[in-house]
Design an enzyme around this catalytic site. Structure first.
Site, PDB file in Angstrom:
ATOM      1  N   CYS A 142       0.818  -1.217   0.000  1.00  0.00           N
ATOM      2  CA  CYS A 142       0.000   0.000   0.000  1.00  0.00           C
ATOM      3  C   CYS A 142       0.852   1.268   0.000  1.00  0.00           C
ATOM      4  CB  CYS A 142      -1.000  -0.028   1.153  1.00  0.00           C
ATOM      5  SG  CYS A 142      -2.386   1.132   0.893  1.00  0.00           S
ATOM      6  N   HIS A 235      -4.275  -4.388  -0.005  1.00  0.00           N
ATOM      7  CA  HIS A 235      -4.053  -5.026   1.292  1.00  0.00           C
ATOM      8  C   HIS A 235      -4.515  -6.481   1.278  1.00  0.00           C
ATOM      9  CE1 HIS A 235      -2.676  -1.688   3.790  1.00  0.00           C
ATOM     10  NE2 HIS A 235      -3.557  -0.910   3.186  1.00  0.00           N
ATOM     11  N   GLU A 237      -3.210  -8.762   2.729  1.00  0.00           N
ATOM     12  CA  GLU A 237      -2.977  -9.336   4.058  1.00  0.00           C
ATOM     13  C   GLU A 237      -4.126  -9.069   5.035  1.00  0.00           C
ATOM     14  OE1 GLU A 237      -1.904  -5.075   4.788  1.00  0.00           O
ATOM     15  OE2 GLU A 237      -1.832  -6.474   3.100  1.00  0.00           O
TER      16      GLU A 237
END
Length: 302
Positions: A142, A235, A237
């Site tokens: 990001c 993102h 994750e």
């Protein structure tokens, strides 16, 4: 194989509950193998949440991974206890003479600031320069991806007319690239940012390859041609509830924010969101660790 973490890190108990294979430092030192050493520069405000998200992914590979957490010396986070930082984190001064097989530089909720106006920008620039000689491959996430594109390749970010917030569909430009092995031709991933980067500048840069993009969210996965730097503008994750937590936080602040796109069932915030990107998250991290870290790092750095 397990991920090796500090003995009393709070995320450890949660990882055990999820059946993620971990071991503490004492047990790891008795194994006669060459572990992979990963440095994580955690710039996110809620550091413990980010630790859990990243460790969950690093622990799902056949490699033993040693993790070192790094925080900035020029800025002290206000959202985590000093005790936690002193116990589990170190600063660049203490690792700059070491070499690491891989490194992760996370995002940070500061994308509306000019890079040079960020308190720790000079420190981050020093770290990014250091990675050129001391780290095999760096995964930037990001804002960390935007910082890398700006510092290493001169591609600046720009403010979006509306926050890119939700779960968006992405295409893979070349499924034969090792980083995308196992990916579907089309997959979804979360984004949460106020700024973007130019697709045209990335496509025309001689040192970069655009591996994945979205019609709605723009450039997503960018890889340098030498595989030194991997930039992921979203993102992957994130947990299932992370976007929802951010939405609730912004609503509580009175911010002018729309509900995350394609996130809640029927766009109803009262309904439980589902993680529809998990498999590709694990693929991205395992491919990075295998093809860009493990396969490329010398057994003996010296």
């Amino acid at each position: 194989m397990p991920i090796n973490i500090p003995k009393h890190l709070p995320a450890g108990e949660l990882l055990k509950e999820e059946k993620i294979f971990i071991m503490d430092e004492e047990r790891a030192t008795t194994q006669d193998i060459r572990p992979i050493n990963i440095l994580i520069l955690n710039l996110m405000p809620e550091k413990e949440k980010t630790e859990l998200q990243l460790l969950r992914l690093l622990g799902n590979t056949p490699l033993q991974v040693n993790v070192t957490f790094l925080n900035t010396a020029s800025y002290v986070s206000k959202n985590v206890s000093q005790t936690h930082l002193e116990t589990f984190y170190t600063t660049f001064e203490h690792v700059k003479n070491r070499r690491f097989d891989g490194m992760i530089i996370t995002g940070a909720p500061i994308e509306l600031l000019q890079f040079e106006d960020v308190v720790y920008w000079k420190e981050l620039e020093e770290i990014m320069e250091w990675t050129k000689t001391n780290v095999t491959s760096v995964l930037h996430i990001c804002w960390g991806a935007q910082a890398a594109l700006y510092h290493h390749y001169g591609i600046d970010k720009f403010e979006l007319t509306k926050k890119c917030f939700g779960v968006f569909s992405h295409d893979i430009t070349d499924p034969t690239v090792n980083l995308a092995r196992g990916f579907n031709d089309v997959f979804v991933a979360p984004h949460s940012r106020h700024t973007g980067v130019s697709l045209e500048e990335i496509k025309s840069h001689p040192d970069l390859t655009l591996l994945s993009a979205s019609e709605e969210a723009g450039a997503f996965i960018v890889i340098s041609n030498d595989a030194k730097h991997i930039m992921v503008t979203g993102h992957l994750e994130y947990d299932a509830h992370t976007l929802g937590d951010e939405y609730a936080r912004d609503v509580e602040k009175g911010a002018d924010i729309d509900i995350p796109v394609n996130y809640y069932p029927n766009d109803d915030p009262s309904k439980e969101p589902m993680n529809t990107w998990r498999s590709h998250t694990h693929l991205l991290f395992s491919n990075w660790l295998n093809y860009y870290v493990y396969q490329k790092t010398p057994y003996n750095w010296s």
